[in-house]
Design an enzyme around this catalytic site. Sequence first.
Site, PDB file in Angstrom:
ATOM      1  CD  GLU A   1      29.562  39.089  35.354  1.00 24.01           C
ATOM      2  OE1 GLU A   1      29.636  38.086  34.626  1.00 24.01           O
ATOM      3  OE2 GLU A   1      29.260  40.229  34.945  1.00 24.01           O
TER       4      GLU A   1
ATOM      5  CB  THR B   1      30.432  45.916  43.590  1.00 21.35           C
ATOM      6  OG1 THR B   1      30.727  45.241  42.379  1.00 21.35           O
ATOM      7  CG2 THR B   1      30.342  47.403  43.346  1.00 21.35           C
TER       8      THR B   1
ATOM      9  NE  ARG C   1      32.902  39.851  36.401  1.00 24.74           N
ATOM     10  CZ  ARG C   1      32.872  39.184  37.547  1.00 24.74           C
ATOM     11  NH1 ARG C   1      32.828  39.817  38.678  1.00 24.74           N
ATOM     12  NH2 ARG C   1      32.850  37.878  37.532  1.00 24.74           N
TER      13      ARG C   1
ATOM     14  CG  ASP D   1      34.203  39.323  47.912  1.00 18.52           C
ATOM     15  OD1 ASP D   1      34.851  39.988  47.080  1.00 18.52           O
ATOM     16  OD2 ASP D   1      33.175  38.682  47.625  1.00 18.52           O
TER      17      ASP D   1
ATOM     18  CD  GLN E   1      32.451  33.113  38.371  1.00 16.00           C
ATOM     19  OE1 GLN E   1      33.208  33.422  39.280  1.00 16.00           O
ATOM     20  NE2 GLN E   1      31.770  33.996  37.677  1.00 16.00           N
TER      21      GLN E   1
END
Lengths: 384, 446
Positions: free
Chosen positions: A49, A54, A191, A219, A223
Amino acid sequence: MGSFCSRQKPYNEADTEENEQDAEIERRIARETKAEQHIHKLLLLGAGESGKSTIFKQIKLLFQTGFDEAELRSYTSVIHANVYQTIKILYDGAKELAQNESDSSKYVVSLDNKDLGEKLSEIGSRLDYPYLTKEITNEIKTLWNDAAIQETYARGNILQVPDCAQYFMENLERLSEADYVPTKEDVLYARVRTTGVVEIQFSPVGESRKSGEVYRLYDVGGQRNERRKWIHLFEGVTAVIFCAAISEYDQMLFEDETKNRMMETKELFDWVLKQSCFENTSFMLFLNKFDIFEKKVQKVPLNICEWFRDYQPMASGKQEVEHAYEFVKKKFEELYFQSTKPERVDRVFKIYRTTALDQKLVKKTFKLVDETLRRRNLIEAGLL
Amino acid sequence: MPQYQQPPSWRLEGGGQILDLETAVKDGILGGGAGGCGLGSATCEKVDLKKMIEELEPVEDVPSVFICPISLEPMVDPVTLCTGQTYERFNILKWLSMGHLTCPTTMQELWDDAVTPNRTLHQLIHAWFSQRYLRFKKRSEDVQGRAAELLETLKKVKGQARVQALKELQKMAVDHSSVQKTVADYGGVALLTSLLGPFTSHAVGSEAIGILVNLSLDSEAKVNLMQPAKISLVVDMLNEGTIDTKINCTRLIEMLMGEKDFRSEIVSSLSLLAGLMRLAKDRRHPNGTWTGLSLLKTICSHERVRGLIVSVGAVSQLVELLPNLSPECLELALHILDDLSTIPEGRVALKDCPRTIPNAVRLLMRVSESCTQYALSILWAVCKLAPDECASLAVEAGLAAKLLLVIQSGCSPELKQRSAELLKLCSLNYTATLFISKCKLTRTIQ
């Protein structure tokens, strides 16, 4: 002699044909390797996150053909899922806070909304979410406006409330239209936890259209369990774009609620910097989510985070925001120099303040990144 | 004596003709009036020759007949001797007053010590310089006009056009000092400063800095430039730019540090310090080395930043650099190391670097008194920190002999005192005889 030669002939012919094929294959390999060399590999790394995906979407919008209608529509289910997930987290969170907090009364959902809450929480725990109908939308809206839920939202940092929560809640009507097609902005806010690796190839077109630089952007999932997949990408990278969400200094990890997110980012950045394969790689540090940071820093003191415990506020208002930002920037700079061996200090290291959701800003930022990488290229080729 | 040069053909203003010396003399250079200016311009009659020569200095192609053989300068009041040779009045009178009665160029004995004003030559000189002066003034106005134009352009354009305008302006500012004033008058400083921000490209930023660094900046401008975002940009360019850009950025920061409200946080940037060290170490560009070291020294005077300087590994890098530095740079580097030795981390770093002691010992009494002073101070710091380890290393490197040299030299008493104390400290671990043997100047030290 003569017979010797004539006996050789048939072999020679076969040989030359094979040699010819080999040579052709060699040439093709050489051509393609050469072509590959002109492609600059960019790696988007960072904790979960932090905004990597994005940025990835923004690059797609800026330098490729963007999202066509089919692609936009494909995000509808994701966006609806986000809505259900958000409201569930908030409702469950409210219940938890009502039990554990001293001032529990403000987290108790009003009696009217309790049933709604239970129903929505149940929906949110399913694997498949129903389409967002007008009816359900109204129910969600009612629950969102409940005082207890708003109080819970204010404590969002200790829960795992996604950053897109407010945006989607405010746009519920539109999201639930029958013929809803997500806008570009909706897609940017959507998301999904990235898993595996995604890549795009693009050429930033500037004023000098002949620039011909080709970038391939990767990308990855941020996590912990995803990180072992990163190592396969680490060879031959031109630049690492490391995303760090500076607004999460008061939040905990999704995958480990006892760990502060900023501390995780700090350790991760340190680890990445020390990798031997990145000895000559340029590092672009994107200090992301500045828009959220701006608002948060005036209410939540920076020294809540262990890494920032020596922070001393100086002023207030806009000046304070700038001061806080400079402090965070210095901390990352310090970390860079601590983690970098003296011989490696020559690699490019630049820090950028970003808000990944703002397309204009991302475009300007990327222009600078591109300029830096091109200059670096010229310097290495001895032309500057 | 200056060689006779073919005088260049002159172009007369307004006439547009190219004339050689003969025709120019015939045609009207000798025109009437006190100023002898045949160009019809009222201004040049009033302008005094001396002033014109001063403003045009340095002029390269002055005709040799206009030059005084004694001073090699253009003559303002030419006078002729009886031998026919012409000199500047002041110079020849001085010559004669010293008792010489000969003509300086021909060596002939003077039969007449009278000096005759050479009006013809005076008028020619005046006319020649007037013409040059007019041309200079006009070109100056042209340049200033162009500069003003460029500033207007900068307010409107972006991208490549902006970079080109800045490039042209920078070149002009370097070549013509009058442009600097124009830029200041037209609000150029504020304009250029406003171009610097977090999203400024390297191309634009480096040109803007190149112009700003050549202007005199007032207090307000400097405070404006000290904003963190702008400083960040300057530091980035210092790290990534060409050698000229690096030097400009360094000089700019040094200019800002002179401001009274300067806070040391502004230069407490590891990127800046690492960048300066890189600049100082770059052997290909010695003027870069000097500029980098100079700024580092200025930064080092702020105690709070010293720890940071040590943390980027500056100590060992500077010590390694010492043998290759020119005397000016050496003094700077030693001054920095001396400042760094005042903090504990600095002392430890100095002790840990194996070349500190040999390089410092070598520099004693080798370059200048201040270098010796700094080197001694560094050695003191190191030996005090770890006397057993370092004293013996130092003595092995020939410290004792050098200290004796200092004590016997014409250096200041404080320096000698310190040398004596250090000598004593080092001798503690040795027997008398052994130590004396170490004091002998070996050939290498000599």
